[in-house]
Motif scaffolding. Structure first.
Motif, short mmCIF file in Angstrom:
data_model
loop_
_atom_site.label_atom_id
_atom_site.label_comp_id
_atom_site.label_asym_id
_atom_site.label_seq_id
_atom_site.Cartn_x
_atom_site.Cartn_y
_atom_site.Cartn_z
N ARG A 182 -9.75 -1.59 -3.12
CA ARG A 182 -9.26 -1.16 -1.81
C ARG A 182 -7.80 -1.55 -1.67
O ARG A 182 -7.35 -2.54 -2.22
CB ARG A 182 -10.08 -1.81 -0.68
N TRP A 183 -7.07 -0.73 -0.89
CA TRP A 183 -5.68 -1.05 -0.57
C TRP A 183 -5.70 -1.94 0.67
O TRP A 183 -6.09 -1.52 1.74
CB TRP A 183 -4.88 0.23 -0.31
N ALA A 184 -5.31 -3.19 0.49
CA ALA A 184 -5.34 -4.15 1.60
C ALA A 184 -4.41 -3.69 2.71
O ALA A 184 -3.22 -3.44 2.48
CB ALA A 184 -4.92 -5.54 1.10
N GLY A 185 -4.94 -3.55 3.91
CA GLY A 185 -4.13 -3.15 5.06
C GLY A 185 -4.48 -1.78 5.60
O GLY A 185 -4.16 -1.45 6.75
N ILE A 186 -5.12 -0.94 4.81
CA ILE A 186 -5.50 0.40 5.27
C ILE A 186 -6.85 0.33 5.98
O ILE A 186 -7.82 -0.21 5.43
CB ILE A 186 -5.55 1.40 4.11
N ASP A 187 -6.91 0.83 7.20
CA ASP A 187 -8.16 0.88 7.97
C ASP A 187 -8.17 2.17 8.78
O ASP A 187 -7.33 3.06 8.59
CB ASP A 187 -8.30 -0.37 8.85
N TYR A 205 7.26 6.69 2.72
CA TYR A 205 6.83 7.19 1.41
C TYR A 205 5.83 6.27 0.68
O TYR A 205 5.10 6.75 -0.18
CB TYR A 205 8.04 7.41 0.50
N LEU A 206 5.84 4.95 0.99
CA LEU A 206 4.99 4.03 0.24
C LEU A 206 3.75 3.62 1.03
O LEU A 206 2.62 3.93 0.64
CB LEU A 206 5.80 2.79 -0.16
N PHE A 243 4.87 -2.68 -3.38
CA PHE A 243 4.90 -2.28 -4.79
C PHE A 243 3.85 -3.06 -5.60
O PHE A 243 3.22 -2.51 -6.51
CB PHE A 243 6.29 -2.50 -5.38
N ARG A 244 3.68 -4.34 -5.27
CA ARG A 244 2.66 -5.14 -5.97
C ARG A 244 1.26 -4.58 -5.70
O ARG A 244 0.42 -4.50 -6.60
CB ARG A 244 2.74 -6.59 -5.51
N LYS A 245 1.03 -4.18 -4.43
CA LYS A 245 -0.27 -3.58 -4.11
C LYS A 245 -0.49 -2.30 -4.91
O LYS A 245 -1.59 -2.05 -5.42
CB LYS A 245 -0.35 -3.28 -2.62
#
Length: 647
Positions: A275-280, A231-232, A257-259
């Motif tokens: 940008r959301w760190a980690g999404i590629d 879900y997150l 949650f911090r992101k």
């Protein structure tokens, strides 16, 4: 078995209640003891402050008054009097604060005795004022007489017993405050010991229960990690996540949650590039339905809406500024066209711009005239036929033309570093009531966006309307000016002759009046200078006298008329005169200087207080030196005499 489980749960609650009660009691006692410590510390500080301020009366303030007055009596320099004036102010403030401290300590009897002390201090202060007045009146005998009365000793006799009794009382207060302070600290230690004895067993039991429940919590954390990915945010790996440690599972959840929070904050701050760190590309599809994916979709929608709002604001703000510029310059056609061209070039960051107005003054010869340009004056013809080139075609067709592929030889944008071909050219017809009044041509290194072209077409309506109005106003103004000019030429010729005669007569009368006034003013000024006891003189830039009063002339055994034009080289040897001249030149550079020196002329020594300053001499159109000298020979002799008596 259920009742055993219930009893265990109640034991945990009971232990937690015991710990909470102990903490509350410890807090209450700590607060109470802290209040005692604060109160005793305040009493101790008040007592020490009373001792310090009582000591300052003689040690600082009365001593400062005495030193300031003595220095002032010797030098008569008001700067030396500053310790006396500061001591007066600080003494008054010190007495008020002592009153407040005695009231805080509720020492009513002391306050009554302190009133007598203040009366004695006020009497001493009044004596110092009399001494200061005696010095100001140059009455050293009165000053010495008052000084010999030794009012300070009388005040000390009154003050000393009071100071001793108050000091002893305050010392007792300090000792009692120290005792109370130590007692409060001991109570704090006792409370902490009790808290440790009763609280440690309870904490041990709670720790035991927490350790037994760790496995159940780990299972919950594993489930939390799975839901977090579902879900997150899902990093996209397919490994086994059931073996995550407690720290790893919690850290992942907190990090996600911090992101999310930071992502939302950046969007709320209008940072749509976040940008959301980690999404590629490897995990973007796995996050289509997660919170991270939904936030990215929301960001993209808000970014698009923000771009539309920025374009709309940019257009409205630009049109408002442009319409104001047009209104301010609509009375001058040439200035209107030039200002409008420059504004549009700057607003769109264009490299070059040209404005061609339709000139139909001669119906037999209509053409497009260059009335406004920006950065391309050398490359543009001042006149174009109505159907000549792209500008002429745009005028005929009445439609905006945008060129995106520009041949290198079509147009060049030049600077001090070289030349380059623009990326886009926009040619816009400026219409009013569907009739083209002018053509605007812009070139830029960046393409012209659709909203920019829309802006240009709307701005064109303002320019076209203003150009049309300016043409009509210009024609009417020319006709009116021509008529008025002919009438005014005849009238001005007659008026000019009459005014010339009147001005000539008035000028002669004014010159005569100013000459008489100047002579009277000079005579009055010289009379005033001669009545002054000081020696006053004015030297030109070469050190020669241009003005002096009788006192200066008498010093040199000359008349004022004989003294004018002479310098120090005429009265003393060349070396001394040159030293004086160098000193005066330094004073002119600094602006002014005041000093006292012994002058020896004709075998007679005189002590002079001299003020010299730079002074502009209008009728000579140069800066000279103004000098004012006061004879203080007798005063210095009297000071030396008084100094010897005191020794």
């Amino acid at each position: 078995m259920a009742w055993i489980k219930s009893l265990r749960e109640k034991l945990i609650i009971l232990n937690m209640l015991v710990i909470m009660c102990l903490i509350v009691l410890a807090t209450v006692f700590t607060w109470y003891n802290k209040k005692r410590i604060v109160d005793t510390t305040a009493k101790k500080q008040q007592a020490e402050l009373v001792k310090m301020r009582l000591g300052n009366i003689f040690r600082e303030y009365l001593r400062g008054m005495d030193l300031g007055l003595r220095g002032y009596a010797l030098t008569k320099n008001k700067q030396v009097l500053s310790p006396y004036e500061n001591a007066l102010k600080d003494n008054a403030r010190n007495l008020k604060e002592l009153d407040s401290l005695f009231k805080i300590q509720r020492l009513d009897t002391v306050l009554a005795r302190f009133e007598n002390i203040k009366t004695g201090i006020e009497s001493y202060v009044e004596t110092t004022r009399q001494m200061k007045t005696a010095v100001e009146r140059d009455s050293l005998q009165t000053f010495v007489r008052i000084l010999n009365q030794d009012k300070g000793y009388d005040l000390w006799v009154l003050f000393s017993p009071f100071n001793d009794s108050i000091t002893k009382y305050e010392d007792r207060q300090i000792a009692q405050a120290q005792t109370d302070y130590e007692s409060a600290l001991n109570w704090n230690i006792l409370i902490l010991v009790i808290l440790a004895v009763l609280g440690v067993p309870s904490i041990i039991y709670v720790a035991y229960k927490i350790n037994r429940e760790r496995k159940e919590r780990n299972m919950l954390l594993t489930e939390l990690d799975e839901n977090n990915r579902k879900y997150l945010f899902s990093p996209g790996d397919e490994g086994d996540h059931t073996t995550l440690s407690f720290q790893e599972s919690i850290s992942q959840s907190i990090d996600n949650f911090r992101k999310a929070v930071n992502f939302i904050k950046e969007i709320s701050n209008k940072n749509f590039e976040v940008r959301w760190a980690g999404i590629d590309q490897t995990n973007i599809h796995a996050n289509e339905s997660t919170l991270a994916g939904e936030l990215i979709k929301m960001r993209n929608q808000m970014k698009l809406a923000k771009q539309e709002d920025d374009q709309r604001y940019w257009t409205n703000d630009g049109l408002a500024q442009f319409s104001q510029l047009v209104r301010q310059n609509q009375s001058d056609l040439s200035k209107l066209c030039q200002e409008a061209t420059s504004y549009l070039a700057h607003y769109f960051k264009s490299c070059q711009a040209s404005l061609f107005s339709y000139n139909n003054d001669n119906t037999e010869d209509t053409f497009l005239e260059l009335t406004g340009s920006y950065a391309n004056e050398a490359n543009k013809s001042k006149r174009l036929d109505v159907n000549e080139g792209l500008v002429g075609q745009t005028f005929v067709n009445g439609e905006t033309m945008v060129l995106k592929e520009i041949p290198p030889s079509f147009v060049q944008i030049s600077s001090g570093l070289g030349q380059s071909t623009p990326a886009s050219i926009c040619i816009v017809p400026l219409k009013y009531n569907n009739k083209t009044e002018a053509i605007l041509e812009l070139s830029s290194f960046t393409p012209f966006e659709p909203h920019v072209i829309t802006f240009l077409e709307k701005a064109g309506e303002f320019i076209a309307s203003a150009i049309l109005s300016a043409k009509v106003s210009t024609k009417m103004q020319l006709m009116l000016n021509e008529t008025q000019q002919r009438a005014e030429e005849m009238q001005s010729q007659e008026e000019e002759m009459r005014q010339n005669m009147e001005e000539l007569t008035a000028t002669q009368e004014e010159i005569h009046r100013q000459s008489v006034e100047a002579k009277d003013m000079v005579s009055t000024m010289i009379s005033i200078l001669n009545q002054l006891p000081q020696k006053i003189f004015l030297k030109d830039k070469d050190g020669k006298m241009v003005l002096a009063n009788l006192n200066v002339a008498k010093t040199h055994n000359l008349t004022v008329e004989e003294l004018i034009g002479k310098s120090d080289f005429d009265f003393v040897d060349a070396k001394t005169a040159q030293e004086w001249r160098n000193q005066e030149l330094e004073i002119v550079k600094k602006g002014s200087e005041t000093y006292t020196f012994d002058e020896v002329l004709h075998g007679h020594t005189t002590t002079l207080t001299t003020t010299k300053m730079a002074f502009y001499i209008p009728h000579l159109k140069q800066t000279g030196l103004l000098g004012i000298q006061t004879d203080v020979t007798e005063l210095h002799a009297l000071k030396k005499k008084v100094g010897k008596k005191e020794v």
